[in-house]
Design a protein around this motif. Structure first.
Motif, PDB file in Angstrom:
ATOM      1  N   ARG A 103       0.761  -1.667  -0.281  1.00  0.00           N
ATOM      2  CA  ARG A 103       0.313   0.432   0.058  1.00  0.00           C
ATOM      3  C   ARG A 103       0.903   1.316   0.116  1.00  0.00           C
ATOM      4  O   ARG A 103       0.645   1.500  -0.873  1.00  0.00           O
ATOM      5  N   GLU A 107      -0.065   3.909  -2.974  1.00  0.00           N
ATOM      6  CA  GLU A 107      -0.220   5.612  -2.987  1.00  0.00           C
ATOM      7  C   GLU A 107       1.006   6.631  -3.326  1.00  0.00           C
ATOM      8  O   GLU A 107       0.815   7.894  -3.787  1.00  0.00           O
ATOM      9  N   ASP A 268      -5.370   9.307  -6.502  1.00  0.00           N
ATOM     10  CA  ASP A 268      -6.470   8.809  -6.615  1.00  0.00           C
ATOM     11  C   ASP A 268      -7.528   7.812  -6.925  1.00  0.00           C
ATOM     12  O   ASP A 268      -7.993   7.376  -6.656  1.00  0.00           O
ATOM     13  N   ILE A 271      -5.851   4.551  -7.431  1.00  0.00           N
ATOM     14  CA  ILE A 271      -6.277   4.211  -6.093  1.00  0.00           C
ATOM     15  C   ILE A 271      -7.528   3.578  -6.012  1.00  0.00           C
ATOM     16  O   ILE A 271      -7.653   2.550  -5.568  1.00  0.00           O
TER      17      ILE A 271
END
Length: 317
Positions: A103, A107, A268, A271
């Protein structure tokens, strides 16, 4: 993003009339024969005791398109794709986007397909693999995220295989610590997987902000590339005007002088897409090959990624 629709596993074409025509002209796709070609590959897969592959229409079709509807080349590429998956568990297993280590790199946005401005031109993918900390993460961590994103992109963007992709690699944060992680073995694995296993159609490889550490690593990458790929390489250094001649400025994020959203917005979006596909990613681990069941001689990592000979020919300044 030109996303795919399927009905019960059956392929439903969402391409524009212009891209349908391009698929005919450039990829030898015949809409009248498409279903029969997909079925031919599906029937072949059923007879391969060593391959456990996805057999839905869309998965098979993107390999057919990536191989310009050559049935034999499609079979070879599918076999290679699943062989690479099984030969590289460090890149293709434990791909849960909720995993803390994975993760953290996801990110960062080290590999971001950009929103399409012109649906007919190649999809632009921004790579920034060196923004990660080389002391708290490895090249295997980065490769896992990059390949996860490639898999998701091919699954979700129907037009990508038809238009091809333009890769923009920003090496501005690359250090000697990053370069030292890129061993010839890792580079050979990465190049082999992308060239031989994925149904991608790279149209351009653009490198910007290239530091001194870049040259040595790039020479190794280049030594493993096919000749046609070498001809598509453009090294721009810090000259963005040079980049804009290859990649239209308006297609780039604000941070690169364009108007196509910000890195944060694009990050974003992806993700959210990765999270939405978590089950698909976890399920994907069950597909691969069992070399003990391969007809003839089993393949080994040396067969696929052995670098003796090739690496001896390198002349690195």
């Amino acid at each position: 993003m030109n996303c795919l629709s399927t009905m019960g596993g059956e392929y439903v074409c969402n391409l524009s009339p212009e891209l349908i025509q391009r698929a005919k002209d450039e990829l030898n796709e015949d809409p009248e024969r498409r279903a029969a070609d997909i079925q031919h590959i599906r029937d072949w897969l059923k007879k391969q005791p060593h391959i456990k592959a996805r057999t839905d229409d869309w998965t098979i079709l993107r390999f057919l398109r990536g191989c310009k509807f050559s049935l034999e080349k499609t079979k070879q590429k599918i076999d290679m794709f699943y062989t690479c998956k099984s030969m590289c568990p460090e890149w293709y297993t434990n791909r849960d986007p909720q995993d803390k280590r994975l993760r953290a790199i996801l990110e960062m946005g080290i590999f971001l397909p950009l929103p399409r401005i012109d649906p007919t031109r190649p999809l632009i993918v921004l790579g920034r693999p060196s923004i990660r900390d080389p002391y708290s993460s490895t090249m295997d961590d980065a490769a896992k995220v990059i390949l996860l994103m490639c898999d998701l992109l091919l699954e979700e963007d129907e037009a990508a295989v038809v238009t091809g992709i333009d890769v923009l690699m920003d090496s501005g944060t690359m250090t000697l610590a990053h370069a030292s992680q890129l061993s010839p073995t890792i580079i050979k694995k990465a190049v082999t997987i992308m060239q031989e296993g994925y149904p991608m159609r790279p149209k351009g490889l653009n490198y910007i902000n290239t530091p001194a550490a870049f040259d040595t690593v790039f020479n190794i990458f280049k030594s493993f590339m096919k000749e046609k790929m070498k001809k598509r390489i453009h090294i721009h250094g810090s000259d963005l005007e040079s980049l804009y001649k290859e990649v239209p400025k308006e297609c780039l994020p604000v941070e690169y002088g364009g108007t196509n959203g910000t890195i944060e917005e694009i990050k974003d979006y992806w993700i959210k897409r990765v999270d939405a596909r978590r089950d698909w990613l976890l399920e994907d681990e069950k597909y691969g090959v069992d070399e003990s069941k391969r007809p003839g001689k089993p393949k080994t990592t040396v067969d696929l990624f052995g670098i003796e000979g090739s690496f001896r020919k390198l002349n690195i300044d």
